[in-house]
Design a protein around this motif. Sequence first.
Motif, PDB file in Angstrom:
ATOM      1  N   ASP A 133       0.974  -1.119   0.035  1.00 22.84           N
ATOM      2  CA  ASP A 133       0.166  -0.059  -0.222  1.00 22.84           C
ATOM      3  C   ASP A 133       0.807   0.997   0.251  1.00 22.84           C
ATOM      4  OD1 ASP A 133      -1.577   2.198   0.663  1.00 22.84           O
ATOM      5  OD2 ASP A 133      -2.640   1.195   2.344  1.00 22.84           O
ATOM      6  N   PRO A 134       0.982   1.807  -1.268  1.00 25.43           N
ATOM      7  CA  PRO A 134       2.046   2.769  -1.330  1.00 25.43           C
ATOM      8  C   PRO A 134       1.765   4.051  -0.279  1.00 25.43           C
ATOM      9  CG  PRO A 134       1.330   2.068  -3.369  1.00 25.43           C
ATOM     10  CD  PRO A 134       0.576   1.092  -2.456  1.00 25.43           C
ATOM     11  N   MET A 135       0.498   4.193   0.151  1.00 24.49           N
ATOM     12  CA  MET A 135       0.276   5.304   0.792  1.00 24.49           C
ATOM     13  C   MET A 135       0.809   5.291   2.129  1.00 24.49           C
ATOM     14  SD  MET A 135      -1.341   7.406  -1.339  1.00 24.49           S
ATOM     15  CE  MET A 135      -2.216   8.509  -0.281  1.00 24.49           C
ATOM     16  N   SER A 143       3.691   3.633   3.531  1.00 22.68           N
ATOM     17  CA  SER A 143       5.187   3.382   3.409  1.00 22.68           C
ATOM     18  C   SER A 143       5.932   3.554   4.838  1.00 22.68           C
ATOM     19  CB  SER A 143       5.952   3.494   2.380  1.00 22.68           C
ATOM     20  OG  SER A 143       6.305   5.125   2.449  1.00 22.68           O
ATOM     21  N   LYS A 144       5.467   4.568   5.288  1.00 26.85           N
ATOM     22  CA  LYS A 144       6.094   4.843   6.591  1.00 26.85           C
ATOM     23  C   LYS A 144       5.552   4.098   7.844  1.00 26.85           C
ATOM     24  CE  LYS A 144       7.235   9.825   7.026  1.00 26.85           C
ATOM     25  NZ  LYS A 144       6.457  11.028   6.726  1.00 26.85           N
ATOM     26  N   GLN A 145       4.273   3.929   7.717  1.00 25.86           N
ATOM     27  CA  GLN A 145       3.720   3.049   8.792  1.00 25.86           C
ATOM     28  C   GLN A 145       4.230   1.706   8.730  1.00 25.86           C
ATOM     29  OE1 GLN A 145       2.257   5.084   7.016  1.00 25.86           O
ATOM     30  NE2 GLN A 145      -0.043   5.855   7.855  1.00 25.86           N
ATOM     31  N   LEU A 146       4.472   1.165   7.513  1.00 30.08           N
ATOM     32  CA  LEU A 146       5.401  -0.186   7.420  1.00 30.08           C
ATOM     33  C   LEU A 146       6.752  -0.251   7.902  1.00 30.08           C
ATOM     34  CD1 LEU A 146       4.777  -3.109   5.905  1.00 30.08           C
ATOM     35  CD2 LEU A 146       6.229  -2.052   3.905  1.00 30.08           C
ATOM     36  N   GLN A 147       7.234   0.873   7.436  1.00 27.79           N
ATOM     37  CA  GLN A 147       8.804   1.059   7.977  1.00 27.79           C
ATOM     38  C   GLN A 147       8.714   0.925   9.557  1.00 27.79           C
ATOM     39  OE1 GLN A 147      11.426   0.981   6.225  1.00 27.79           O
ATOM     40  NE2 GLN A 147      12.312   0.791   8.130  1.00 27.79           N
ATOM     41  N   LYS A 148       8.082   1.793  10.147  1.00 30.33           N
ATOM     42  CA  LYS A 148       7.778   1.702  11.688  1.00 30.33           C
ATOM     43  C   LYS A 148       7.397   0.571  12.123  1.00 30.33           C
ATOM     44  CE  LYS A 148       5.917   4.477  15.415  1.00 30.33           C
ATOM     45  NZ  LYS A 148       4.634   5.051  15.843  1.00 30.33           N
ATOM     46  N   GLY A 149       6.418  -0.264  11.589  1.00 32.56           N
ATOM     47  CA  GLY A 149       5.915  -1.556  12.009  1.00 32.56           C
ATOM     48  C   GLY A 149       7.091  -2.377  12.000  1.00 32.56           C
ATOM     49  N   ILE A 150       7.922  -2.454  10.756  1.00 33.51           N
ATOM     50  CA  ILE A 150       8.877  -3.430  10.683  1.00 33.51           C
ATOM     51  C   ILE A 150       9.884  -3.213  11.868  1.00 33.51           C
ATOM     52  CG2 ILE A 150      10.786  -4.286   9.179  1.00 33.51           C
ATOM     53  CD1 ILE A 150       9.198  -3.715   6.874  1.00 33.51           C
ATOM     54  N   ASP A 151      10.264  -1.957  11.991  1.00 37.62           N
ATOM     55  CA  ASP A 151      11.422  -1.615  12.863  1.00 37.62           C
ATOM     56  C   ASP A 151      10.949  -2.097  14.324  1.00 37.62           C
ATOM     57  OD1 ASP A 151      13.194  -0.523  11.098  1.00 37.62           O
ATOM     58  OD2 ASP A 151      12.529   1.744  11.601  1.00 37.62           O
ATOM     59  N   GLN A 152       9.742  -1.752  14.640  1.00 36.10           N
ATOM     60  CA  GLN A 152       9.283  -2.054  16.018  1.00 36.10           C
ATOM     61  C   GLN A 152       9.421  -3.619  16.231  1.00 36.10           C
ATOM     62  OE1 GLN A 152       6.027   0.089  17.725  1.00 36.10           O
ATOM     63  NE2 GLN A 152       7.389   1.955  17.997  1.00 36.10           N
ATOM     64  N   LEU A 153       8.847  -4.517  15.286  1.00 37.01           N
ATOM     65  CA  LEU A 153       8.608  -5.837  15.167  1.00 37.01           C
ATOM     66  C   LEU A 153      10.070  -6.531  15.372  1.00 37.01           C
ATOM     67  CD1 LEU A 153       5.590  -6.852  12.810  1.00 37.01           C
ATOM     68  CD2 LEU A 153       5.561  -6.094  15.356  1.00 37.01           C
ATOM     69  N   MET A 154      10.938  -5.909  14.691  1.00 35.95           N
ATOM     70  CA  MET A 154      12.061  -6.387  14.769  1.00 35.95           C
ATOM     71  C   MET A 154      12.970  -6.158  16.179  1.00 35.95           C
ATOM     72  SD  MET A 154      12.313  -8.140  11.860  1.00 35.95           S
ATOM     73  CE  MET A 154      10.637  -7.870  11.696  1.00 35.95           C
ATOM     74  N   ASP A 155      12.703  -4.891  16.819  1.00 31.73           N
ATOM     75  CA  ASP A 155      12.869  -4.611  18.021  1.00 31.73           C
ATOM     76  C   ASP A 155      12.591  -5.595  19.100  1.00 31.73           C
ATOM     77  OD1 ASP A 155      14.651  -2.796  17.199  1.00 31.73           O
ATOM     78  OD2 ASP A 155      13.437  -0.967  17.675  1.00 31.73           O
ATOM     79  N   GLU A 156      11.404  -5.842  18.812  1.00 33.15           N
ATOM     80  CA  GLU A 156      10.841  -6.962  19.726  1.00 33.15           C
ATOM     81  C   GLU A 156      11.341  -8.337  19.419  1.00 33.15           C
ATOM     82  OE1 GLU A 156       6.234  -7.694  19.638  1.00 33.15           O
ATOM     83  OE2 GLU A 156       6.189  -5.448  19.283  1.00 33.15           O
ATOM     84  N   GLY A 157      12.027  -8.706  18.403  1.00 33.40           N
ATOM     85  CA  GLY A 157      12.472  -9.744  18.563  1.00 33.40           C
ATOM     86  C   GLY A 157      11.629 -10.648  17.639  1.00 33.40           C
ATOM     87  N   VAL A 158      10.456 -10.153  17.071  1.00 37.95           N
ATOM     88  CA  VAL A 158       9.716 -11.284  16.198  1.00 37.95           C
ATOM     89  C   VAL A 158      10.369 -12.151  15.054  1.00 37.95           C
ATOM     90  CG1 VAL A 158       7.673 -11.382  14.879  1.00 37.95           C
ATOM     91  CG2 VAL A 158       7.613  -9.524  16.801  1.00 37.95           C
ATOM     92  N   ALA A 159      11.199 -11.413  14.327  1.00 39.72           N
ATOM     93  CA  ALA A 159      12.089 -11.975  13.416  1.00 39.72           C
ATOM     94  C   ALA A 159      13.297 -11.072  13.194  1.00 39.72           C
ATOM     95  CB  ALA A 159      11.262 -12.060  11.996  1.00 39.72           C
ATOM     96  N   GLN A 160      13.990 -11.474  12.090  1.00 42.53           N
ATOM     97  CA  GLN A 160      15.072 -10.719  11.878  1.00 42.53           C
ATOM     98  C   GLN A 160      15.174 -10.082  10.589  1.00 42.53           C
ATOM     99  OE1 GLN A 160      18.909 -12.601  13.168  1.00 42.53           O
ATOM    100  NE2 GLN A 160      17.639 -14.132  13.764  1.00 42.53           N
ATOM    101  N   LEU A 161      15.753  -8.890  10.495  1.00 37.71           N
ATOM    102  CA  LEU A 161      15.619  -8.059   9.264  1.00 37.71           C
ATOM    103  C   LEU A 161      17.002  -8.110   8.588  1.00 37.71           C
ATOM    104  CD1 LEU A 161      14.216  -5.788   7.286  1.00 37.71           C
ATOM    105  CD2 LEU A 161      14.963  -4.152   8.716  1.00 37.71           C
ATOM    106  N   PHE A 162      17.077  -8.417   7.375  1.00 42.09           N
ATOM    107  CA  PHE A 162      18.413  -8.087   6.924  1.00 42.09           C
ATOM    108  C   PHE A 162      18.079  -7.419   5.619  1.00 42.09           C
ATOM    109  CE2 PHE A 162      18.274 -12.483   8.428  1.00 42.09           C
ATOM    110  CZ  PHE A 162      19.424 -12.302   9.497  1.00 42.09           C
TER     111      PHE A 162
END
Length: 532
Positions: free
Chosen positions: A408-410, A412-431
């Motif tokens: 959902d191109p509108m 993208s900020k939310q997606l970025q924030k969501g990914i960052d926080q979920l990774m900080d929580e340790g849900v999965a790993q981002l590369f």
Amino acid sequence: MNILHLMSELDKEINRRRTFAIISHPDAGKTTLTEKLLLFGGAIHVAGAVKSNKIKKTATSDWMEIEKQRGISVATSVMGFEYENYKINILDTPGHKDFAEDTYRTLTAVDSVIIVVDSAKGVEEQTRRLMEVCRMRKTPVMVFMNKMDRDGKDPFDLLDEIEEELKIQVCPLSWPIDSGQNFKGVYNIYDEKLDLYTPSKQTITQSVEFKDINSPELENHIGEKLAAKLREDIELVDGVYPQLDHDAYLRGEVAPVFFGSALNNFGVKELLDCFVKIAPCPRPVQAVERVVKPQEETFSGFIFKIHANMDPNHRSCIAFVKICSGKFERNVYYKHVRLERNIRFSSPTAFMAQKKETVDEAYPGDIIGLPDTGNFKIGDTLTSGEDLHFKGLPSFSPEMFKYIENDDPMKSKQLQKGIDQLMDEGVAQLFVNQFNNRKIIGTVGQLQFEVIQYRLLHEYGAQCRWEPINLFKACWIESDNKDQLNDFKKRKAQFMAKDKEGRDVFLADSNYVLMMAQQDFKDLKFHFTSEF
Ligand code: G4P
């Protein structure tokens, strides 16, 4: 209050704490055993409370919406209760293998472990994997051999299986008298008594003191045939297994074993009574800088879990802190070592069975929840001022990988924030692939991709799409030979990524490629956990 007085108070609190996790393969009886332990602690009052309404697993320990829908224990939570002047903290772990990483991290916050084994099935896959983590950390373990009311394997065979498969010596502290429909109870070797079994979900076991198993009294309780068999078995047990060596247990070399039936509340109290006596209280923790002793006056602790959205009305996180030393106090400033900032907490929560409540103070071994709005990452340290970094919270090389794309191109900020926080929580790993800048999510199991997609949508209003990527392993690389490292990175540019801490990660697309790389670049070290 003078320091001496404070110290002894602290000592007392430390000595009475038992912080542990129950681990098992799914369905071995972890939830049932947890419930019975809570019943003994008076933390709940009816059997069945922990998973009453059978969307299975709306257990006390499970908070997340997704879990209700899937019936899988996603969340890891804490249940504290008092039992005979001991303060017990049970850390629940998700049974599902796709959340293994969550469980591994929880194991960094416990001082010991109880393993539940289904006596009909013996040692199963998930138990084997979790035991590897315990072995790595030399965590003391006790075994509860469950479901003795069902026809199970021969007890000697079960013990052999544990020794072979879990690679730990065993020391039976109780011994079953028959099994399945004929199950009569156990001889409690630890307390020298006969515990007789009556099938019921609520009864307290009927026990008879029995110092001498050769006494003819035994026949009166279990009949001639079983008495003879029990004497024979106990003789064999005495001959084969050494007496309980408490220090060897504390070193993680010997596992005491109890037999029972969690569902029938049989053998559980005996397990608990022995556990509180022999299981370790909080122990010194290794930080990068030095060993931190729980008795130290100054506070320190680390975040081992971050949990979002426990209250569906507010989008807040709770950071779970394991207290390592000193006393934690509400509204006192502590140093957030990574952010180099002092923060105080006005509403830290403790977890007592089914409810959480604000606490004014907490001690080593305790887990407290700190409401968080994005200040914490897994592994962060809080102290009274010293710069400490606790070790032993590694990320493991994931087993499944997918590209994550914005749908959902509108947003993208939310997606970025969501990914960052979920990774900080340790849900999965981002590369992040350094060649094409695409984001790759690595997980232990397929289910995590679904959890991420669900949470991104429900918590952040962001839509993501998964695209396949052919990857075998991600490994962290390092070398003292800078030329070789640079040469490798250049040649493998398409397969180089950064993890969220900015470390170099090599994405090998097959086992063969990885082997060749290891062969060709001898000065490079390839690591399969992020801590090396
Ligand atoms: P888990 O958390 O390790 O996944 O296991 P859980 O406690 O949910 O137990 C799995 C199943 O095993 C449950 O049955 C539970 O009742 C049963 N169980 C646990 N302990 C014993 C025991 O000592 N003896 C016997 N015979 N069964 C035991 P279920 O059919 O999945 O659920 P339920 O409807 O019976 O609650």
